[in-house]
Write a protein that holds these residues in place. Structure first.
Motif, PDB file in Angstrom:
ATOM      1  N   GLN A  69       0.830  -1.209   0.000  1.00  0.00           N
ATOM      2  CA  GLN A  69       0.000   0.000   0.000  1.00  0.00           C
ATOM      3  C   GLN A  69       0.863   1.258   0.000  1.00  0.00           C
ATOM      4  O   GLN A  69       0.578   2.226  -0.709  1.00  0.00           O
ATOM      5  CB  GLN A  69      -0.924   0.007   1.215  1.00  0.00           C
ATOM      6  CG  GLN A  69      -2.013  -1.031   1.161  1.00  0.00           C
ATOM      7  CD  GLN A  69      -2.801  -1.116   2.455  1.00  0.00           C
ATOM      8  OE1 GLN A  69      -2.530  -0.396   3.418  1.00  0.00           O
ATOM      9  NE2 GLN A  69      -3.774  -2.010   2.495  1.00  0.00           N
ATOM     10  N   ARG A  70       1.936   1.238   0.783  1.00  0.00           N
ATOM     11  CA  ARG A  70       2.840   2.393   0.841  1.00  0.00           C
ATOM     12  C   ARG A  70       3.507   2.609  -0.517  1.00  0.00           C
ATOM     13  O   ARG A  70       3.608   3.735  -1.005  1.00  0.00           O
ATOM     14  CB  ARG A  70       3.882   2.179   1.934  1.00  0.00           C
ATOM     15  CG  ARG A  70       4.814   3.346   2.123  1.00  0.00           C
ATOM     16  CD  ARG A  70       5.755   3.176   3.295  1.00  0.00           C
ATOM     17  NE  ARG A  70       6.263   1.834   3.451  1.00  0.00           N
ATOM     18  CZ  ARG A  70       6.118   1.091   4.543  1.00  0.00           C
ATOM     19  NH1 ARG A  70       5.499   1.560   5.583  1.00  0.00           N
ATOM     20  NH2 ARG A  70       6.612  -0.125   4.605  1.00  0.00           N
ATOM     21  N   LYS A  71       3.936   1.515  -1.159  1.00  0.00           N
ATOM     22  CA  LYS A  71       4.571   1.615  -2.471  1.00  0.00           C
ATOM     23  C   LYS A  71       3.589   2.158  -3.502  1.00  0.00           C
ATOM     24  O   LYS A  71       3.935   3.020  -4.317  1.00  0.00           O
ATOM     25  CB  LYS A  71       5.097   0.258  -2.919  1.00  0.00           C
ATOM     26  CG  LYS A  71       5.840   0.301  -4.239  1.00  0.00           C
ATOM     27  CD  LYS A  71       6.322  -1.075  -4.635  1.00  0.00           C
ATOM     28  CE  LYS A  71       7.103  -1.087  -5.909  1.00  0.00           C
ATOM     29  NZ  LYS A  71       6.459  -0.457  -7.038  1.00  0.00           N
ATOM     30  N   ALA A  72       2.345   1.675  -3.467  1.00  0.00           N
ATOM     31  CA  ALA A  72       1.333   2.152  -4.409  1.00  0.00           C
ATOM     32  C   ALA A  72       1.055   3.642  -4.202  1.00  0.00           C
ATOM     33  O   ALA A  72       0.927   4.399  -5.175  1.00  0.00           O
ATOM     34  CB  ALA A  72       0.052   1.345  -4.257  1.00  0.00           C
ATOM     35  N   ALA A  73       0.988   4.072  -2.954  1.00  0.00           N
ATOM     36  CA  ALA A  73       0.752   5.481  -2.665  1.00  0.00           C
ATOM     37  C   ALA A  73       1.916   6.336  -3.157  1.00  0.00           C
ATOM     38  O   ALA A  73       1.707   7.404  -3.752  1.00  0.00           O
ATOM     39  CB  ALA A  73       0.541   5.693  -1.170  1.00  0.00           C
ATOM     40  N   LEU A  74       3.135   5.872  -2.942  1.00  0.00           N
ATOM     41  CA  LEU A  74       4.306   6.613  -3.420  1.00  0.00           C
ATOM     42  C   LEU A  74       4.331   6.674  -4.938  1.00  0.00           C
ATOM     43  O   LEU A  74       4.685   7.706  -5.520  1.00  0.00           O
ATOM     44  CB  LEU A  74       5.595   5.969  -2.897  1.00  0.00           C
ATOM     45  CG  LEU A  74       5.898   6.210  -1.429  1.00  0.00           C
ATOM     46  CD1 LEU A  74       7.106   5.388  -1.002  1.00  0.00           C
ATOM     47  CD2 LEU A  74       6.147   7.674  -1.165  1.00  0.00           C
ATOM     48  N   ASP A  75       3.963   5.577  -5.597  1.00  0.00           N
ATOM     49  CA  ASP A  75       3.915   5.570  -7.058  1.00  0.00           C
ATOM     50  C   ASP A  75       2.894   6.580  -7.580  1.00  0.00           C
ATOM     51  O   ASP A  75       3.140   7.273  -8.568  1.00  0.00           O
ATOM     52  CB  ASP A  75       3.595   4.169  -7.581  1.00  0.00           C
ATOM     53  CG  ASP A  75       4.766   3.207  -7.425  1.00  0.00           C
ATOM     54  OD1 ASP A  75       5.909   3.679  -7.202  1.00  0.00           O
ATOM     55  OD2 ASP A  75       4.531   1.985  -7.519  1.00  0.00           O
ATOM     56  N   VAL A  77       1.925   9.327  -6.058  1.00  0.00           N
ATOM     57  CA  VAL A  77       2.465  10.669  -5.828  1.00  0.00           C
ATOM     58  C   VAL A  77       3.532  10.994  -6.870  1.00  0.00           C
ATOM     59  O   VAL A  77       3.549  12.097  -7.435  1.00  0.00           O
ATOM     60  CB  VAL A  77       3.030  10.789  -4.392  1.00  0.00           C
ATOM     61  CG1 VAL A  77       3.853  12.048  -4.217  1.00  0.00           C
ATOM     62  CG2 VAL A  77       1.901  10.743  -3.380  1.00  0.00           C
ATOM     63  N   ARG A  78       4.407  10.028  -7.153  1.00  0.00           N
ATOM     64  CA  ARG A  78       5.463  10.260  -8.157  1.00  0.00           C
ATOM     65  C   ARG A  78       4.857  10.519  -9.527  1.00  0.00           C
ATOM     66  O   ARG A  78       5.318  11.403 -10.261  1.00  0.00           O
ATOM     67  CB  ARG A  78       6.392   9.053  -8.224  1.00  0.00           C
ATOM     68  CG  ARG A  78       7.364   8.969  -7.100  1.00  0.00           C
ATOM     69  CD  ARG A  78       8.363   7.837  -7.322  1.00  0.00           C
ATOM     70  NE  ARG A  78       9.042   7.542  -6.095  1.00  0.00           N
ATOM     71  CZ  ARG A  78       8.962   6.401  -5.436  1.00  0.00           C
ATOM     72  NH1 ARG A  78       8.249   5.418  -5.918  1.00  0.00           N
ATOM     73  NH2 ARG A  78       9.606   6.221  -4.303  1.00  0.00           N
ATOM     74  N   GLU A  79       3.845   9.751  -9.896  1.00  0.00           N
ATOM     75  CA  GLU A  79       3.206   9.936 -11.192  1.00  0.00           C
ATOM     76  C   GLU A  79       2.577  11.326 -11.297  1.00  0.00           C
ATOM     77  O   GLU A  79       2.723  12.004 -12.320  1.00  0.00           O
ATOM     78  CB  GLU A  79       2.138   8.859 -11.389  1.00  0.00           C
ATOM     79  CG  GLU A  79       1.503   8.883 -12.764  1.00  0.00           C
ATOM     80  CD  GLU A  79       0.516   7.747 -12.945  1.00  0.00           C
ATOM     81  OE1 GLU A  79      -0.429   7.927 -13.723  1.00  0.00           O
ATOM     82  OE2 GLU A  79       0.701   6.696 -12.309  1.00  0.00           O
ATOM     83  N   LYS A  80       1.915  11.757 -10.235  1.00  0.00           N
ATOM     84  CA  LYS A  80       1.303  13.090 -10.222  1.00  0.00           C
ATOM     85  C   LYS A  80       2.374  14.170 -10.356  1.00  0.00           C
ATOM     86  O   LYS A  80       2.218  15.120 -11.133  1.00  0.00           O
ATOM     87  CB  LYS A  80       0.521  13.278  -8.924  1.00  0.00           C
ATOM     88  CG  LYS A  80      -0.165  14.618  -8.815  1.00  0.00           C
ATOM     89  CD  LYS A  80      -0.889  14.746  -7.494  1.00  0.00           C
ATOM     90  CE  LYS A  80      -1.464  16.136  -7.326  1.00  0.00           C
ATOM     91  NZ  LYS A  80      -2.030  16.336  -5.987  1.00  0.00           N
ATOM     92  N   GLN A  81       3.471  14.026  -9.603  1.00  0.00           N
ATOM     93  CA  GLN A  81       4.547  15.018  -9.669  1.00  0.00           C
ATOM     94  C   GLN A  81       5.182  15.045 -11.055  1.00  0.00           C
ATOM     95  O   GLN A  81       5.487  16.115 -11.584  1.00  0.00           O
ATOM     96  CB  GLN A  81       5.603  14.718  -8.616  1.00  0.00           C
ATOM     97  CG  GLN A  81       5.170  15.031  -7.211  1.00  0.00           C
ATOM     98  CD  GLN A  81       6.217  14.651  -6.176  1.00  0.00           C
ATOM     99  OE1 GLN A  81       7.115  13.861  -6.449  1.00  0.00           O
ATOM    100  NE2 GLN A  81       6.077  15.203  -4.983  1.00  0.00           N
ATOM    101  N   ASN A  82       5.368  13.864 -11.659  1.00  0.00           N
ATOM    102  CA  ASN A  82       5.956  13.813 -12.994  1.00  0.00           C
ATOM    103  C   ASN A  82       5.058  14.500 -14.016  1.00  0.00           C
ATOM    104  O   ASN A  82       5.543  15.195 -14.914  1.00  0.00           O
ATOM    105  CB  ASN A  82       6.230  12.367 -13.406  1.00  0.00           C
ATOM    106  CG  ASN A  82       7.412  11.780 -12.665  1.00  0.00           C
ATOM    107  OD1 ASN A  82       8.242  12.503 -12.125  1.00  0.00           O
ATOM    108  ND2 ASN A  82       7.487  10.462 -12.625  1.00  0.00           N
TER     109      ASN A  82
END
Length: 121
Positions: A69-75, A77-82
């Motif tokens: 779940q933590r990895k999915a949430a970070l992914d 966030v990264r996608e949104k930032q990118n």
């Protein structure tokens, strides 16, 4: 009830839960060390060991799920930032291109006028 049995087995295995601090060999000169090692560990029955293994397995599964779940949430966030960075870069490129096109319009008369002046002169 399985978690209660596992907790009871874990409590029995560690010697915790008796509430009597003096039963651990504390005679006033506590060196903060290994008073727990002098107390023999009780033997666990097969059912208690199985309950501990089941509780341990469930905890490992819970930790793995939390990590996923933590990895999915970070992914996310990264996608949104990118995406945000990509749109900012594109906007910056558009501004630069408009500026350069405006500069080209300003200096166009030098190119056309210079070619005509060189041909006639």
């Amino acid at each position: 009830s399985a978690s209660a049995a596992a907790a009871a087995a874990a409590s029995a295995a560690t010697g915790a839960g008796d509430g009597d601090a003096s039963s651990h060999g504390s005679d006033g000169d506590d060196d903060g060390g290994d008073s727990m090692q002098s107390t023999p560990q009780p033997k666990l029955s097969a059912a208690e060991r199985a309950a501990l293994r089941a509780a341990d397995k469930a905890e490992r599964k819970r930790v793995r799920e939390l990590a996923k779940q933590r990895k999915a949430a970070l992914d996310r966030v990264r996608e949104k930032q990118n995406k945000e960075i990509g749109s900012a870069i594109r906007a910056s490129k558009d501004v630069k291109m408009k500026y350069l096109m405006a500069q080209a319009d300003i200096f166009r008369h030098f190119v056309t006028g210079g070619g005509a002046a060189g041909a006639s002169g």
